[in-house]
Design an enzyme around this catalytic site. Structure first.
Site: not given
Ligand code: DGL
Length: 260
Positions: A186-188, A75-77, A44-45, A12-13
């Site tokens: 978003c996984t966060h 990570c969705n992004t 990453y987003g 993940d990011s």
């Molecule tokens: N955890 C990431 C996701 O699922 C993105 C967070 C990021 O890096 O902006 O999209």
């Protein structure tokens, strides 16, 4: 080492993918896991597609060199920007992506009002727009880009006035009419479930995609004869591109964290 004993590798990011890892360990406790958080390059987003592809390829290469038998893009992004590329580069191992749980949300609340919280990149990407179009005639789907939200999790700030003020400002305009589901794209964000709940009240259901990812991983490992079936619990190793002991301590703490 038997091939089944090689680790399932997550990236993940940053620390968000730990929400997917903890759900996966619940479903598949006998696997060995390697988790790589790229906190050095987070978020990453708000990056370009090309930048996210470069970072995702570097993370995947690191994990494959470490012996990964499967890669989970937690990570969705990164999934929306790079999953096709990753599958092209690593055709011989399962590469599992993460996407907003829109399908289960629409199936559970047909005709409902659904808020999807995600990074600006995920919301903008064609992958999400296509998913949304698929369900648009069956529910009212609102994509809500949440720039700056993942940073709270990266700092380990899961509750308190600052994060709740952020959420209040972001969500209040959409709460004037009842919301049936909030999809955490978003996984966060699952680490902020308690804070989100305090802001939105008891009404909306809060859903995320981690269980779907864990099930998909199980299917893919079984298909390729790589599922580790022995009763012995596996291990989890944490790595981060930030060379700081604090980030690894926070990774372990989030992995154990139960919200709400
Ligand atoms: N955890 C990431 C996701 O699922 C993105 C967070 C990021 O890096 O902006 O999209």
């Amino acid at each position: 080492m038997q091939k089944q004993d090689r680790p399932v590798a997550f990236f993940d990011s940053g620390l968000g993918g730990l929400s997917v890892l903890r759900e996966t360990v619940r479903l598949l406790p006998q696997e060995n896991y390697l988790y790589y958080g790229d906190s050095l390059h987070a978020p990453y987003g708000v990056k370009s597609e090309a930048q996210i592809q470069t970072l995702s390829l570097a993370a995947a290469e690191h994990l494959v060199n470490a012996g990964a038998k499967a890669i989970v893009v937690a990570c969705n992004t990164a999934t929306s920007a790079a999953i096709g590329l990753l599958r092209q580069v690593y055709p011989d191992i399962p590469v599992i992506g993460t996407e907003p749980a829109l399908k289960p949300a629409v199936e559970k609340y047909p005709g409902g009002r659904i808020l999807v919280m995600a990074t600006p990149m995920t919301i903008r990407q064609e992958k999400f727009q296509a998913l949304k179009r698929q369900f648009d005639d069956r529910a009212q789907i609102i994509g809500l880009p949440c720039e700056g939200l993942m940073e709270f999790v990266e700092r380990g700030e899961l509750r308190g006035s600052a994060v709740e003020a952020y959420l209040e400002e972001k969500l209040a305009p959409y709460l004037r009419e009842p919301v049936d589901v909030i999809v955490l794209g978003c996984t966060h964000y699952p680490f902020l479930t308690g804070a989100i709940r305090r802001v939105v009240g008891p009404g909306p259901e809060i859903m995320d995609g981690s269980h779907g990812v864990a099930m998909q991983l199980e299917r893919k490992l079984a298909q390729s004869g790589m599922l580790r079936k022995s009763g012995e619990p596996g291990t989890a190793v944490f790595e981060n591109s930030l060379d700081e002991p604090e980030i690894l301590a926070l990774s372990r703490a989030l992995f154990q964290y139960r919200d709400e």
